[in-house]
Design a protein around this motif. Structure first.
Motif, mmCIF file in Angstrom:
data_model
loop_
_atom_site.group_PDB
_atom_site.id
_atom_site.type_symbol
_atom_site.label_atom_id
_atom_site.label_comp_id
_atom_site.label_asym_id
_atom_site.label_seq_id
_atom_site.Cartn_x
_atom_site.Cartn_y
_atom_site.Cartn_z
ATOM 1 N N SER A 6 0.844 -1.187 0.000
ATOM 2 C CA SER A 6 0.000 0.000 0.000
ATOM 3 C C SER A 6 0.884 1.244 0.000
ATOM 4 O O SER A 6 1.695 1.432 0.911
ATOM 5 C CB SER A 6 -0.900 0.009 1.240
ATOM 6 N N GLU A 8 -0.275 4.296 0.382
ATOM 7 C CA GLU A 8 -0.796 5.158 1.436
ATOM 8 C C GLU A 8 -0.217 4.787 2.798
ATOM 9 O O GLU A 8 0.099 5.647 3.608
ATOM 10 C CB GLU A 8 -2.328 5.093 1.491
ATOM 11 N N GLN A 9 -0.121 3.481 3.071
ATOM 12 C CA GLN A 9 0.376 3.014 4.368
ATOM 13 C C GLN A 9 1.871 2.747 4.368
ATOM 14 O O GLN A 9 2.464 2.508 5.409
ATOM 15 C CB GLN A 9 -0.376 1.750 4.780
ATOM 16 N N ASP A 10 2.491 2.753 3.176
ATOM 17 C CA ASP A 10 3.911 2.455 3.020
ATOM 18 C C ASP A 10 4.279 1.147 3.728
ATOM 19 O O ASP A 10 5.268 1.069 4.450
ATOM 20 C CB ASP A 10 4.770 3.610 3.544
ATOM 21 N N HIS A 61 -1.143 -3.186 -6.346
ATOM 22 C CA HIS A 61 -0.272 -2.005 -6.407
ATOM 23 C C HIS A 61 0.384 -1.884 -7.779
ATOM 24 O O HIS A 61 0.349 -0.814 -8.404
ATOM 25 C CB HIS A 61 0.778 -2.072 -5.304
ATOM 26 N N ASP A 65 -1.476 0.981 -9.599
ATOM 27 C CA ASP A 65 -0.715 2.203 -9.333
ATOM 28 C C ASP A 65 0.465 2.419 -10.279
ATOM 29 O O ASP A 65 0.751 3.548 -10.663
ATOM 30 C CB ASP A 65 -0.194 2.202 -7.894
#
Length: 164
Positions: A6, A8-10, A61, A65
């Motif tokens: 993620s 967003e959460q790295d 991802h 992404d």
């Protein structure tokens, strides 16, 4: 059931199959000739779901992404991946079926048809003088090294219970 990364959460996260909630619609593959649910994100980031003859396990991802619009249709190169140095998407061999490996892994049990690759982390071997061979694992424990694991997973079917 999908281990992924993620932005967003790295960090690593577990995600449900994106086709299980496609704008409120749950995709299922009920035709025995095409029993495996697969997904692709187009260039605009729109999700496309389809049923295939071969199992499909992909990173959300990378698919959504990093590589929207890319897919890997060649059975010899079925894994969509990202090259951070070249900053480009490419299709590669499944790590469990690499031609350089003497062992070709197959999933013959129809209850567990998806060939899945992961890495476990095991303590590193010592040279006897307190030093470790092969150095540490990036982002991992300095006393651990990545151990490749190939295993067969169950088909990704929508759970009949309310829990995802």
């Amino acid at each position: 059931p999908i281990l992924d990364y993620s932005l967003e959460q790295d960090s690593c996260v577990c995600s449900s199959h994106p086709c299980w909630d496609d704008g409120g619609y749950v995709h299922r593959c009920l035709d025995a000739s095409h029993p495996f649910l697969a997904f692709l994100y187009d260039e605009e980031g729109e999700l496309h779901c389809e049923c295939r003859t071969e199992p499909h396990y992909a990173s959300l991802h990378i698919s959504r992404d990093l590589c929207p619009g890319h897919g890997c249709e060649d059975p010899a190169l079925p894994v969509l991946d990202w090259d951070p140095q070249a900053r480009e998407c490419y299709c590669r061999e499944h790590p469990c079926r690499q031609s350089s490996s003497k062992v070709i892994h197959e999933c013959a049990n129809p209850e567990y048809p998806i060939l899945h690759y992961r890495q476990d982390f095991a303590p590193q071997a010592s040279d006897g003088d307190g030093s470790l061979r092969d150095g540490g694992v990036d982002g991992g424990d300095d006393d651990a090294q990545a151990v490749p694991v190939c295993e067969c997973m169950a088909k990704l079917d929508y759970p009949e219970s309310a829990e995802l």
